[in-house]
Design an enzyme around this catalytic site. Structure first.
Site, PDB file in Angstrom:
ATOM      1  CD  GLU A 296      -3.473  -0.241   2.098  1.00 11.37           C
ATOM      2  OE1 GLU A 296      -4.044  -1.278   2.157  1.00 11.37           O
ATOM      3  OE2 GLU A 296      -3.403   0.829   2.982  1.00 11.37           O
ATOM      4  CG  HIS A 325       8.331 -29.534   1.660  1.00 14.63           C
ATOM      5  ND1 HIS A 325       9.060 -30.616   1.648  1.00 14.63           N
ATOM      6  CD2 HIS A 325       8.867 -28.926   2.945  1.00 14.63           C
ATOM      7  CE1 HIS A 325       9.874 -30.812   2.372  1.00 14.63           C
ATOM      8  NE2 HIS A 325       9.971 -29.883   3.183  1.00 14.63           N
ATOM      9  CE  LYS A 439     -10.958   2.492   3.164  1.00 21.67           C
ATOM     10  NZ  LYS A 439     -10.368   3.120   4.329  1.00 21.67           N
TER      11      LYS A 439
HETATM   12  O1  PA5 Z   1      -3.477   1.535   5.756  1.00 21.63           O
HETATM   13  C1  PA5 Z   1      -4.451   1.845   5.425  1.00 21.63           C
HETATM   14  O2  PA5 Z   1      -4.502   3.305   5.370  1.00 21.63           O
HETATM   15  C2  PA5 Z   1      -5.670   1.185   5.019  1.00 21.63           C
HETATM   16  O3  PA5 Z   1      -5.100  -0.274   4.980  1.00 21.63           O
HETATM   17  C3  PA5 Z   1      -6.799   1.381   6.333  1.00 21.63           C
HETATM   18  O4  PA5 Z   1      -6.270   0.815   7.182  1.00 21.63           O
HETATM   19  C4  PA5 Z   1      -7.798   0.243   5.715  1.00 21.63           C
HETATM   20  O5  PA5 Z   1      -8.460   0.781   4.722  1.00 21.63           O
HETATM   21  C5  PA5 Z   1      -9.124   0.652   6.895  1.00 21.63           C
HETATM   22  O6  PA5 Z   1      -9.274   1.958   7.078  1.00 21.63           O
HETATM   23  P1  PA5 Z   1      -9.870   2.513   8.277  1.00 21.63           P
HETATM   24  O7  PA5 Z   1      -9.010   2.113   9.614  1.00 21.63           O
HETATM   25  O8  PA5 Z   1     -10.098   3.865   8.117  1.00 21.63           O
HETATM   26  O9  PA5 Z   1     -11.465   1.863   8.584  1.00 21.63           O
END
Ligand code: PA5
Length: 470
Positions: A296, A325, A439
């Site tokens: 990410e 394996h 989202k």
């Molecule tokens: O690292 C990130 O920003 C994302 O993976 C969020 O943690 C994830 O989308 C969840 O978001 P939120 O904590 O706003 O629900």
């Protein structure tokens, strides 16, 4: 006694060991050193300017005090602890639990696995339905729910929470609901904040400017860890220890700089895949946490000047010895397009001795009487050797032993390595536009107001075409 420090062993990437074609030569190392040095001071300056507040989490006593105070009240009330969250609001919680609690409860120590931790980081109806069935009225009474969402608007977490909220209020009443739910979210903004304030829930804060995947050392990861008996003060002390090392301007003394330099070099020299392979079951979910952090943060379309670059190494998780394996055939004889990072533990919490060879199988006597850790770490050496023989670059993060102090170091090391790798790739490692688009698309498809046109556009593209259906 001096506390043990994790180490990065990177001998197996140097050209003397792995050969000129796939290794890094001394002059290439000098060039990397030159490139990364100013970036170390750049990220140190950004930190001082308050741009990367995750760097200061290990020093934030207010968070640990608040977490510990809440844990004191709730821990005895609870046999099951349920985290509702996804991505950065779940993976760190899972990783800490797998790393720092025993695989199974100790029958002589009833507290060793108390409470049971469930981290429900999905909206798979069969999985969630099965969990709801498990939650009998009796169990529900002794369950604490920690709903975590920084933005407070993530559909998966919202949906889970709406089910649990309704179940708690209907089954046990408003007062119990208020006592049994802790909401971790932004201090001021977002839907979850509004619900928590309106419903009168206990809350913990995701500090301003700390992104989900960099938040494990905030209340996001610390609350469930402390509820499960993990020594969060040690975790934070380990992170502080690593902070000193990763702030150094001397590249050779800075493990994050070394890791970032090597990873970026290989990404830019025909090895776009980065495999993390712990030889430790306890670290298997740390590799999952790393996978999200890396993917990410570094997978980006635009660079810092808004030029399209479509960049980012692909992180892969594997587990030794299990994947010897499954994956190692490919790793050794498939394309030479990967950098391998092993995680090795020298001393394990438990270390059974292998029993005697049966009389009918004297050929097994080479194993008899040896410690399982010897077999495990020899298997790691065997994989390393196999990779070296095929000129596959690899490095090892060495843990003397696993405890909250060394895990805190590992987390902080990889967070800062991610910052530096982002700087080397000239991208912003702290945003996630593609995740946000997902989202938004979910809002549209699920009928949120104001998203009609977007929903129509997505539907038009996701219709099944029977011409291409077999
Ligand atoms: O690292 C990130 O920003 C994302 O993976 C969020 O943690 C994830 O989308 C969840 O978001 P939120 O904590 O706003 O629900």
């Amino acid at each position: 006694m001096a506390k043990s420090q994790i180490k990065v062993d990177y001998k197996n990437v140097i050209s003397d060991v792995i050969g000129g074609k796939h290794g890094i030569s001394p002059s290439q190392f000098r060039a990397l050193d030159k490139k990364i040095k100013p970036l170390i001071s750049q990220i140190n300056k950004e930190r001082k300017a308050g741009k990367t507040p995750f760097r200061n989490l290990p020093y934030n006593k207010q968070i640990s005090r608040r977490v510990n105070a809440l844990v004191k009240i709730l821990r005895d009330e609870c046999d099951d602890l349920v985290v509702l969250g996804i991505g950065g609001s779940a993976l760190g919680n899972i990783a800490l639990d797998t790393a720092l609690r025993p695989y199974l409860p100790d029958p002589d120590d009833k507290q060793s696995k108390k409470p049971n931790l469930f981290v429900l980081d999905n909206v798979d109806p069969a999985q969630f339905g099965s969990f709801l069935q498990y939650m009998t009225r009796k169990r529900l009474k002794r369950t604490i729910f920690n709903v975590i969402s920084k933005s407070g608007r993530t559909s998966e977490t919202a949906a889970q929470f709406m089910i649990i909220r309704d179940m708690l209020i209907r089954t046990l009443g408003m007062e119990r609901y208020q006592k049994q739910v802790v909401a971790t979210t932004d201090a001021k903004a977002g839907t979850l904040r509004t619900i928590a304030d309106t419903d009168g829930l206990e809350t913990l804060e995701v500090p301003d400017g700390v992104g989900g995947r960099f938040s494990v050392l905030s209340a996001v990861g610390l609350f469930s860890a402390a509820m499960c008996g993990i020594k969060i003060n040690q975790l934070l002390a380990g992170a502080r220890d690593m902070d000193k090392r990763v702030s150094r301007s001397n590249v050779k003394a800075n493990p994050a700089a070394i890791l970032a330099a090597i990873n970026t070099y290989y990404y830019q020299h025909g090895k776009p895949i980065s495999v993390m392979m712990p030889y430790s079951y306890a670290l298997k979910d740390m590799a999952d946490w790393y996978r999200q952090l890396w993917a990410e943060s570094l997978g980006k379309k635009l660079d810092l000047t808004d030029r399209e670059v479509w960049t980012g190494p692909t992180p892969v998780k594997a587990l030794g010895a299990t994947d010897q394996h499954s994956q190692v055939q490919l790793y050794r004889e498939g394309p030479n397009d990967k950098l391998f990072t092993f995680l090795q533990v020298n001393m394990f919490e438990k270390d059974p001795v292998i029993g005697p060879a049966p009389d009918c199988a004297p050929e097994l006597s080479f194993l008899a009487g040896k410690r399982m850790s010897t077999l495990f770490n020899d298997e790691k050496k065997a994989t390393e050797y196999a990779l070296l023989e095929s000129q596959r670059p690899n490095l090892t993060i060495l843990f003397d032993r696993l405890n909250a102090y060394t895990i805190g170091q590992f987390i902080y090391l990889y967070e800062v390595t991610t910052s530096l790798t982002g700087a080397l790739l000239s991208i912003n490692p702290y945003d996630q536009p593609a995740v946000e688009l997902g989202k938004e698309a979910t809002f549209a498809l699920m009928g949120k107001e104001g998203y009609d046109n977007f929903a129509r556009e997505i539907r038009s593209k996701s219709e099944i075409n029977k011409d291409y259906l077999v």
